[in-house]
Structures are given as structure tokens and as C-alpha cells.
Motif scaffolding. Structure first.
Motif, short mmCIF file in Angstrom:
data_model
loop_
_atom_site.label_atom_id
_atom_site.label_comp_id
_atom_site.label_asym_id
_atom_site.label_seq_id
_atom_site.Cartn_x
_atom_site.Cartn_y
_atom_site.Cartn_z
N GLY A 43 3.58 5.16 4.17
CA GLY A 43 2.35 4.90 3.42
C GLY A 43 1.92 3.45 3.47
O GLY A 43 0.84 3.12 3.96
N PRO A 44 2.77 2.51 2.98
CA PRO A 44 2.37 1.11 3.04
C PRO A 44 2.24 0.56 4.45
O PRO A 44 1.37 -0.27 4.71
N LEU A 45 3.10 1.04 5.38
CA LEU A 45 3.00 0.54 6.75
C LEU A 45 1.68 0.94 7.39
O LEU A 45 1.01 0.13 8.05
N SER A 46 1.27 2.18 7.16
CA SER A 46 0.00 2.63 7.72
C SER A 46 -1.17 1.89 7.09
O SER A 46 -2.14 1.53 7.76
N GLY A 47 -1.09 1.63 5.78
CA GLY A 47 -2.15 0.87 5.14
C GLY A 47 -2.18 -0.57 5.62
O GLY A 47 -3.26 -1.15 5.82
N LEU A 48 -1.01 -1.14 5.84
CA LEU A 48 -0.91 -2.52 6.32
C LEU A 48 -1.55 -2.67 7.68
O LEU A 48 -2.24 -3.66 7.97
N VAL A 49 -1.35 -1.68 8.53
CA VAL A 49 -1.87 -1.75 9.90
C VAL A 49 -3.30 -1.23 9.99
O VAL A 49 -4.20 -1.90 10.49
N MET A 50 -3.51 -0.02 9.46
CA MET A 50 -4.78 0.66 9.69
C MET A 50 -5.92 0.08 8.87
O MET A 50 -7.06 0.03 9.36
N GLY A 51 -5.66 -0.35 7.64
CA GLY A 51 -6.73 -0.84 6.79
C GLY A 51 -7.54 -1.97 7.41
O GLY A 51 -8.72 -1.81 7.74
N PRO A 52 -6.92 -3.14 7.62
CA PRO A 52 -7.69 -4.25 8.19
C PRO A 52 -8.07 -4.05 9.64
O PRO A 52 -9.16 -4.46 10.06
N VAL A 53 -7.19 -3.43 10.45
CA VAL A 53 -7.50 -3.27 11.87
C VAL A 53 -8.68 -2.32 12.06
O VAL A 53 -9.64 -2.63 12.78
N ILE A 54 -8.62 -1.16 11.42
CA ILE A 54 -9.75 -0.23 11.51
C ILE A 54 -11.00 -0.84 10.91
O ILE A 54 -12.12 -0.65 11.40
#
Length: 574
Positions: A64-75
Motif C-alpha cells: 500500500g504505502p510503496l505503491s502510493g510512494l511511487v504511483m502518486g507523484p509519478v503518475i
């Protein structure tokens, strides 16, 4: 002078009334939260049933946090600079929904997929766990892409005066999604559908979640039109990975004071919300089976389904409270604009002078959104401080239900403040290429657009050329919502980073208090070399590990209340 961004078209929303337009704009969040609800209800007991220990299960939830860490700002950055003819946000939402659906089908039918290729038992067990974990990661990464772009679409589409209302509608849709998800989870689906959608409760929930997500994202994508980015000016040269990461880090490091304050409140709050959202269903189910004498999970043919259904009942009540709060709170809480402009709070609409004093009194006694947000942290902390002392299903349900109001504000307040601040940075005036500026004027007949809308189609008009926000001085000259993606992504960073902290805390607590396999989901097996009865007795006589995690999260919620108080003082400064 920096180059300017070029646009074609205007943002638009289908719908014959403002409420219908708001509902369609935010409808994607219904399917999104339905899917989250299914994952949070069943995946923890599902992984425990496959043979993982609680401490290892907590490591899985780093997804959960890893996907948010990567996907949030990058996307967010990729979408901000997307030149798709279908818009900047909707393509990511649609592709994300397809990927999530694939992940859900893999997750639900993991055992069958592995068994088709592998016959040997131990290897098959290991590969089943591995595939289940990978599918959870796939679902979480794709869901975060949908969430980031769905939130950015709201900021893109609505002007400043409508940002709070848009966030309030988003909260309502989140509550409806949770409500529907937990309501479905409380039903014995095998009795309703037979084995048409799968031969277990979990499989049928995965199937329904995939259908709900694709439908809701499809409706929002159909109803909302985006303007198309033709050229992003200086940003065109910044498409490399290194420069992309550099832009995210630079923006994060140089956040405006108010946005930084919003992010820190979110950070402390989510250390508390993480164990609640991921483990509360399992906690309620465990509480029932451990402390109710007449209940025995050993007699259950589907222990995973039973724990999920019992826990979902309390989360269903929680979702009802959240929905009621999301409907009523906007009417009794002042908007962020009121907090930023305290001198303009008096009653000004044309009405009889006789009722003006009463209207002013009502207006001035309404709590502002920051105060309500701060109080919600305190209420959540008070409820979770009691979690280790719970010994009945009824008390566990009461505590979970109380958290419905704080959750309504947690889904509403940060995005309302963020949307207002992002648009406030960019909306007052926009420089044209010749150096002149313009200011958008509201139309008295409709608060959304500069021209009266048709009965069924709303248009929000922007100039075709806006300044790029990435100049040397850091001054933003973009049109409304142009940089929403990166700021929503950064807010998502401060939502996901505390989940790493929560995961680390949970892993330590589980390893100390409840090591080994989950005894209640492995009936008839020896657990870590001990007899089952001895292990169950040891577990039930000691403190519940999940309750201890909830208690620690409550302490962090107190920190969030303090950070909100500091933010409130910041808003009071001229």
C-alpha cells in the motif's frame, strides 16, 4: 520569459443539475472504495489462511504505502504533462481499472491458477502465497494510479468556489463505496449466486469488485470532458526519468507553507489510520471468536468468509456513519475560504433585516473545517485508546462505528484544503504571452462557468494558453488545476510514508505478541510445534496484537490534532 502551455477545448461535465454533475465527476471513487473495502476485509485473513504469520502479513501490506510512494507523484507528473487526445487524467483511470480487475481475478483464483501448473504440495503452497502477494501489489499499484488521477480530475474541473463542495461529494462517494463493499461482504453470496461467480465468498467479492470499479470509472470518464494539452512549454524538455524525479523532489522540498502544513497533518493522521483500515475487520472477527463462549471458528466450513462477514458488519455501520457525516458536515462546517477570510463571515445575502442577526449568529457559531478536522483526530484517538480493553463484539462494533465521523473528515478536509490552495496559487491572474494579465469573472447565473450552461452540458472556460509553473522563481502562473497532479501526488506521499511506519510497528507487535501461524485459521494443525489448544489459549489470554497496534495509532492521532492546531494558527495569520 518561460514558454507557455497550449490547450485545446474546455473542461466539461454532463448533467442537468449541479448535484448530478458533482455525482458524475466523483462517481469513480465508489468503485475505488468498494475495491479497497474488499481488499481490507478479506486479504489479511486470506493471507493468514494461506499460512503466513501476522508479522509477515504486515510486511505484505508495504504494498500500500510503496505503491502510493511511487504511483502518486509519478503518475501525477506524467498525467500533468500528458497530451492524450482523451485528456490528462481519464486514460490513466481507465487503464488502471483494467489492471486492477486483472489483479483481482488472479488474487481470487490464485490456488486454482497455481494448481493447474504445479502438483507438488509444498512448492505449490509457496508459489500460491507468492502469486497472491504479487497480485496484491499489482492491485495496490493500479488503485493508487486511479486514486491520484481521480482526485486530480476533481481539482482540474472545478473552480475555487466549488473545491470544497467537490471534496464533500468525493467523501460521499467514498462512503457509498465503503457502504456497498461492506454490505456485500456481510451477505452470504454463495446462497445468493450459488457458485456462478466463484465457489467461495472471497472469489465472488473479487468478481463484483472488478465489475464495480470498471463501471464507476467508465461512468466518470464518459461524463467528464477534459481540455487537451497541446504543448507544455518548458515542461516538454523535462520528460526524462531523472528530471521527472528531480521535479518531484524539488516541489516537495519547496512546498508552500500551507500545503506543507496539510501534508504534515496527513502524515501523523495516517500512522493511526493504517492499522484501522487494514486490520479492523480481522480485529472485530477475532474479538468475536476469542471472547464469545458460544462461538467457535473450528466448526466453520469457511473461516475466512466468517471472519470477513462478522468484521464487515461493524464496518458496514462505520460506513453508514461516514455517509451520514459526509452529507451533514458540509452544512454545519465553514469552508476553507471562510477560514482564510475571517472578516467576510458575516451574513451578506439579500434578505429581511429582521433575520440577519439570527443568520449571523448561526454562521458565526458554525465550526470551521480546521476545528472540525482537529476534533476528529481527538475522537479517533479516544476510541482507539480503548481497543486493547475490548472483550465483546458489541464494544468493538461501537468503537469502529464512532470512527465513521473522523473518517468522513479525513476523506474531505485534506483534499478540500489542497484543492483550494493549489487553485489559489494559480487562479487570481494568468499572464498572457504579451505580458498582460486577465482575471476570470464569475457569471451570476452559474457559479461554474463564464457562460450560462445548456440544460444538460456544463462548460468551464479557460484560456487556451497558460503560463507554465516551473520557472526559476517558482512562481505559478498556470490555469486552475494545471499543477494539481504533482501536488495531489505529494499529498499522497505524506499519506503513504506513514504507512511504512505503521507497517514496521505492526511487524514488531505481531512478532512479539502473536508469532507463528494464525491458530484459528489453521484448525487441526500444530502451530510452530505446539498443540493447537495450547496456542489458542496463549493467544486469547494475552493482549490482542491488532488492538495494540490500534492503541499506538491513537497516540499518533494526538500528534495529528496538535499539527492541525498549528495549521489553524497559520490560517489566522494575515
Amino acid at each position: 520569459m518561460p514558454q507557455v502551455a497550449s490547450w485545446i477545448g474546455t473542461p466539461s461535465m454532463k448533467g442537468s443539475s449541479e448535484d448530478i454533475r458533482m455525482a458524475l465527476l466523483t462517481f469513480s471513487l465508489v468503485g475505488l472504495q468498494f475495491t479497497w473495502g474488499v481488499e481490507m476485509t478479506y486479504c489479511t485473513p486470506y493471507l493468514l489462511q494461506l499460512g503466513l504469520t501476522k508479522s509477515k502479513t504486515s510486511l505484505v501490506w508495504i504494498a500500500g504505502p510503496l505503491s502510493g510512494l511511487v504511483m502518486g507523484p509519478v503518475i501525477g507528473v506524467l498525467a500533468d504533462n500528458s497530451k492524450s487526445k482523451y485528456g490528462r487524467r481519464r486514460p490513466f483511470m481507465i487503464v488502471g481499472a483494467i489492471v486492477v480487475s486483472m489483479g483481482l481475478f488472479i488474487l481470487g483464483w490464485t490456488t486454482e491458477i497455481v494448481s493447474f501448473f504445479i502438483a507438488e504440495s509444498e512448492l505449490r503452497r509457496v508459489l500460491t502465497i507468492t502469486l497472491a502477494v504479487l497480485s496484491i501489489y499489482l492491485v495496490d499499484f493500479a488503485i493508487n494510479a486511479i486514486q491520484s488521477t481521480s482526485r486530480s480530475l476533481i481539482v482540474d474541473t472545478l473552480p475555487i468556489p466549488k473545491q470544497q463542495k467537490g471534496s464533500a461529494w468525493a467523501t460521499r462517494m467514498i462512503a457509498i463505496g465503503h457502504l456497498a463493499g461492506y454490505a456485500v461482504s456481510t451477505i452470504d453470496l454463495l446462497k445468493v449466486f450459488g457458485k456462478t461467480l466463484g465457489d467461495s465468498q472471497f472469489k465472488q467479492c473479487c468478481f463484483i469488485a472488478a465489475a464495480a470499479l470498471c463501471t464507476s470509472v467508465g461512468i466518470t470518464s464518459w461524463a467528464v470532458g477534459e481540455r487537451v494539452l497541446v504543448s507544455s512549454g518548458d515542461a516538454d524538455a523535462k520528460s526524462g526519468v531523472i528530471k521527472l524525479v528531480g521535479k518531484i523532489l524539488k516541489t516537495t522540498w519547496h512546498l508552500p507553507d500551507r500545503i506543507r502544513a496539510i501534508c504534515w497533518v496527513q502524515f501523523w493522521a495516517w500512522i493511526g489510520w493504517f492499522p484501522f483500515l487494514f486490520y479492523s475487520t480481522t480485529w472485530v472477527g477475532e474479538t468475536y471468536f476469542r471472547y464469545t463462549p458460544e462461538a467457535s471458528i473450528a466448526d466453520s466450513a469457511d473461516p475466512l468468509g466468517d471472519i470477513g462477514r462478522i468484521g464487515s458488519l461493524s464496518l458496514l455501520i462505520f460506513s453508514i456513519v461516514t455517509f451520514i457525516g459526509s452529507v451533514l458536515l458540509p452544512f454545519i462546517v465553514r469552508s476553507p475560504d471562510d477560514e482564510a477570510k475571517p472578516r467576510q463571515r458575516n451574513f451578506t445575502p439579500r434578505s429581511s433585516p429582521a433575520i440577519a442577526p439570527l443568520a449571523n449568529l448561526i454562521s458565526n457559531t458554525k465550526p470551521d473545517l480546521l476545528t472540525a478536522w482537529m476534533l476528529s483526530h481527538i475522537v479517533f484517538a479516544g476510541a482507539m485508546f480503548l481497543a486493547p480493553f475490548v472483550r465483546s463484539l458489541h464494544m468493538a462494533t461501537v468503537l469502529v462505528s464512532i470512527c465513521g465521523i473522523p473518517w468522513a473528515l479525513a476523506c474531505w478536509a485534506p483534499f478540500s484544503f489542497m484543492g483550494t490552495e493549489v487553485n489559489r496559487m494559480t487562479a487570481p491572474s494568468t499572464m498572457l504571452a504579451n505580458g498582460s494579465s486577465y482575471r476570470r469573472l464569475p457569471n451570476p447565473s452559474d457559479e461554474f462557468s463564464s457562460i450560462p450552461p445548456s440544460p444538460s452540458f456544463l462548460r468551464l472556460h479557460h484560456l487556451d494558453r497558460d503560463m507554465d509553473d516551473d520557472d526559476e522563481d517558482g512562481e505559478a502562473g498556470a490555469s486552475t488545476g494545471e499543477t494539481a497532479g504533482i501536488y495531489i501526488g505529494i499529498l499522497n506521499l505524506f499519506t503513504t510514508l506513514p504507512q511504512f511506519v505503521g507497517t514496521f510497528i505492526s511487524m514488531i507487535v505481531f512478532e512479539i505478541l502473536e508469532p507463528g501461524k494464525h491458530p484459528e485459521l489453521h484448525k487441526g494443525e500444530d502451530v510452530e510445534g505446539e498443540g493447537k489448544d495450547e496456542v489458542v489459549k496463549k493467544v486469547t489470554e494475552g493482549p490482542n496484537a491488532i488492538a495494540v497496534c490500534l492503541f499506538i495509532g491513537a497516540a499518533s492521532a494526538v500528534g495529528a490534532a496538535y499539527a492541525t492546531g498549528r495549521m489553524k494558527r497559520m490560517y489566522r495569520r494575515p
